[in-house]
Enzyme design. Structure first.
Site, PDB file in Angstrom:
ATOM      1  N   LYS A 116      34.728  43.864  35.013  1.00 33.14           N
ATOM      2  CA  LYS A 116      35.109  45.267  35.082  1.00 33.14           C
ATOM      3  C   LYS A 116      34.057  46.202  34.493  1.00 33.14           C
ATOM      4  CE  LYS A 116      40.123  44.739  35.236  1.00 33.14           C
ATOM      5  NZ  LYS A 116      40.150  43.325  35.616  1.00 33.14           N
ATOM      6  N   GLU A 200      39.676  51.725  27.850  1.00 28.87           N
ATOM      7  CA  GLU A 200      39.826  52.877  28.729  1.00 28.87           C
ATOM      8  C   GLU A 200      40.770  53.878  28.100  1.00 28.87           C
ATOM      9  OE1 GLU A 200      41.381  51.707  32.468  1.00 28.87           O
ATOM     10  OE2 GLU A 200      39.489  50.890  33.216  1.00 28.87           O
ATOM     11  N   HIS A 235      52.452  45.889  33.697  1.00 30.65           N
ATOM     12  CA  HIS A 235      51.233  45.919  34.506  1.00 30.65           C
ATOM     13  C   HIS A 235      51.311  45.016  35.730  1.00 30.65           C
ATOM     14  CE1 HIS A 235      49.520  48.198  31.223  1.00 30.65           C
ATOM     15  NE2 HIS A 235      49.740  47.195  30.384  1.00 30.65           N
ATOM     16  N   GLU A 275      40.790  50.056  43.585  1.00 28.02           N
ATOM     17  CA  GLU A 275      41.922  50.544  42.803  1.00 28.02           C
ATOM     18  C   GLU A 275      41.510  51.775  41.988  1.00 28.02           C
ATOM     19  OE1 GLU A 275      44.039  47.622  40.655  1.00 28.02           O
ATOM     20  OE2 GLU A 275      44.221  46.267  42.369  1.00 28.02           O
ATOM     21  N   GLU A 293      38.901  49.441  39.399  1.00 27.08           N
ATOM     22  CA  GLU A 293      38.319  48.132  39.689  1.00 27.08           C
ATOM     23  C   GLU A 293      38.419  47.857  41.176  1.00 27.08           C
ATOM     24  OE1 GLU A 293      40.595  45.200  37.619  1.00 27.08           O
ATOM     25  OE2 GLU A 293      42.491  45.834  38.478  1.00 27.08           O
ATOM     26  N   ASN A 295      39.345  44.664  43.877  1.00 23.77           N
ATOM     27  CA  ASN A 295      39.815  43.315  44.142  1.00 23.77           C
ATOM     28  C   ASN A 295      39.128  42.823  45.406  1.00 23.77           C
ATOM     29  OD1 ASN A 295      41.745  42.848  41.993  1.00 23.77           O
ATOM     30  ND2 ASN A 295      42.966  44.432  42.957  1.00 23.77           N
ATOM     31  N   ARG A 297      39.361  40.635  47.682  1.00 20.31           N
ATOM     32  CA  ARG A 297      40.202  39.708  48.443  1.00 20.31           C
ATOM     33  C   ARG A 297      41.288  40.516  49.144  1.00 20.31           C
ATOM     34  NH1 ARG A 297      44.647  40.032  45.191  1.00 20.31           N
ATOM     35  NH2 ARG A 297      44.282  40.140  42.942  1.00 20.31           N
TER      36      ARG A 297
END
Length: 618
Positions: A116, A200, A235, A275, A293, A295, A297
């Site tokens: 990240k 963050e 989350h 995202e 971030e 992903n 996939r």
């Protein structure tokens, strides 16, 4: 075109890929662990290969056995699905080195976006807005604490190699920071083998917005619009929808173009998700939405994008991996209606959403929605894998129509004896604020009292159970006698046992039809065992706590905070259990003394086992 495909995954993921591959005329090969041999995905594949014991690290995470199975069966390509090895750059390289086609993102892109902190630095260089925070190499506790103080609380600690909500903690003040950091690092190390973290700024009215992107080997990159994944618990996504409520055309254009820009920055190929975190305190605005971030996939929630775009994203993956260009250009893609997805889990909301394992003696899914499931009636929910039973996906012309269909579907689910979150899902979708589109990542926590069903049966359940035990009219005049009384209406009271407790129920006229099955009734997404009151069982659902600290789920004891003879206070943490890579802390229910320890650190425990015994202070 690829002519044979090995799916390096299991459950609903494997079934989803097999469905598209078969439609395209592609031969499919499944791999499976020893305990998955009778699962539907194994039966539905053209060929199946056992690859090891139940533990994922010895089977679904065993790259050697998967590649060996592909070569032995003559597979042309490997599709990793989502989860397991899908974002493992080393595995992607090994697949290519074996002369096989990798149906996934390039290894270089996986590496670029997998960490990240490095991904955010790359996005900053590419001009993509990112959330304020700390991405430094110095991982000393004191340095991280100072950076958190400088950012200003609340802050979010996130595992550098994280994903899926693992290794993430919100911290509201400096005093909480050390314990949260330690816990986050433990979970990150267990889940990813890397305990490094980043910080963050925590957004107080956050919306989780993500954009589906696709790239091909011909230099084309498109987006298939956004999804809103703000309905989360710890989350973990619970309900997703597309498009995002409250998203206007100009904000959509800005966010989706930022996503395309991010994909181009890493020469992306295949399906990916960018995202973003949005500060929705003043609605969705382009200048208040930041990159979080990527992903690299396909996502669990991809069906909602398929529903509004009319495209099969697995087919797109196979086409791109075969070297073909994307099927459509950006201007050919448009949004059609609204879609929602709810994740049906084997868990008990009334006990803190603890996983529920066991055999599915009854499993009935509703009509009128798409159901992606990895299990069928008679299969077992195992503690070895993710406890998701199915995804329920609705589609309608409007958001209201999609929500109505999904709420009805969740309320119509019938599962026994495994517990599920179906009633919780139905209540969430029916909540007035959700109906109005007023969602953010704190929605579930804020409304948990209303959303989580009670452990006690409500009046509708009691009425339904009482009617279910009544003999059919005319079968037994004594059993159906209503209690004649002089100068008074007949008594309509009946004794019934529901959920293990006895109740006296005053029957009302009318009543709704309710699904039942061999002593179990299903209503509003819940399941209740019922029957006639047992002899001598006239009390209520009363009981007392005897001081036994009991494991609420199967797992491993990863921390013991007390020893025999220690004095404890109510609420003091006693033991931490890890199951499915999530931690559960058990605390003292009252002031007292640890009279006996019955477990050691690192021990494997089963649900219901006594871990320690407390005695109350005189």
């Amino acid at each position: 075109m690829i002519d044979s495909l090995l799916i390096a995954n299991r459950g609903e993921i494997a079934r989803r890929i097999i469905r598209t591959a078969k439609r395209l005329g592609i031969r499919t090969i499944a791999v499976h662990s020893d305990i998955d041999g009778d699962m539907p995905f194994v039966r539905e594949a053209d060929e199946a290969v056992p690859i090891g014991p139940a533990a994922a690290r010895e089977s679904y995470l065993n790259a050697d056995r998967i590649i060996e199975a592909a070569i032995r069966t003559g597979a042309r390509a490997i599709h990793p699905g989502y989860g397991f090895l899908s974002e493992n750059a080393g595995f992607a390289e090994r697949v290519a080195a074996a002369g096989l086609i990798w149906v996934g993102a390039p290894a270089a892109a996986i590496r670029a976006m997998g960490l990240k902190d490095a991904a955010k630095k790359r996005m900053i260089a590419a001009g993509v807005p990112v959330t304020p925070g700390y991405l430094g190499e110095d991982q000393a506790d004191e340095r991280l604490r100072r950076e958190a103080d400088a950012i200003g609380y609340p802050v979010l600690i996130k595992a550098v190699a994280g994903g899926g909500g693992k290794g993430m903690r919100r911290v509201d003040g400096a005093v909480e920071f050390p314990a949260a950091l330690a816990s986050c690092r433990r979970e990150a190390a267990a889940s990813f083998g890397d305990d490094r973290v980043l910080l963050e700024k925590y957004i107080l009215s956050p919306r989780h917005i993500e954009v589906q992107v696709f790239g091909d080997t011909h230099g084309n990159v498109v987006h298939l619009f956004e999804r809103d994944c703000s309905l989360q618990r710890r989350h973990q996504k619970v309900i997703e929808e597309a498009p995002a409520p409250g998203m206007d055309a100009s904000t959509r254009e800005a966010v989706c173009q930022a996503a395309v820009q991010a994909a181009r920055a890493v020469d992306y190929i295949g399906a990916g998700t960018i995202e973003f975190i949005a500060d929705a305190s003043d609605g969705l605005r382009a200048d208040r939405i930041w990159f979080m971030e990527m992903n690299t996939r396909l996502q669990v929630e991809h069906p909602v994008t398929e529903a509004i775009s009319g495209q099969d994203l697995v087919e797109w993956q196979i086409l791109v991996a075969s070297g073909e260009p994307l099927p459509l250009r950006q201007e050919q893609l448009s949004i059609k209606g609204w879609a929602m997805e709810a994740r049906l889990y084997a868990e008990n909301p009334s006990t803190g959403f603890l996983p529920s394992t066991g055999r599915l003696h009854r499993l009935r899914f509703p009509d009128g929605v798409r159901v992606d499931s990895g299990v069928e009636e008679g299969n077992e929910i195992s503690a070895y894998y993710d406890p998701m039973i199915a995804k329920l996906i609705s589609h309608g012309a409007t958001r209201q129509e999609a929500a109505r269909r999904l709420a009805l579907a969740a309320a119509s689910v019938e599962v026994w004896p495994v517990r599920t979150n179906a009633a919780f899902l139905a209540r969430t979708i029916d909540h007035p604020e959700f109906q109005a589109g007023a969602v953010d990542t704190g929605f579930i926590e804020r409304h948990s009292t209303h959303l989580i069903p009670s452990i006690e049966p409500g009046s509708r359940v009691l009425q339904a159970a009482a009617r279910a035990i009544l003999p059919k009219p005319g079968s037994d005049i004594w059993a159906t006698a209503t209690g004649f009384r002089m100068n008074a209406p007949p008594s309509r009271e009946i004794g019934v046992e529901v959920g293990g407790g006895p109740y006296r129920v005053e029957l009302r006229d009318g009543g709704e039809p309710v699904a039942t099955d061999a002593g179990v009734l299903f209503l509003d997404g819940e399941a209740w065992a019922y029957g006639t009151v047992r002899a001598g069982h006239a009390g209520g659902n009363s009981g007392h706590f005897d001081g036994a600290i009991v494991a609420p789920m199967p797992g491993r004891v990863i921390a013991l905070m007390v020893a025999s003879g220690d004095r404890v206070t109510r609420g003091q943490p006693l033991v931490v259990i890890e199951a499915m890579k999530m931690e559960q802390t058990l605390s003292a229910p009252f002031d007292g003394v640890v009279s006996e320890m019955k477990v050691l650190a690192d021990a494997q425990v089963v649900e219901g086992s006594v871990l320690m015994q407390l005695e109350g202070e005189p």
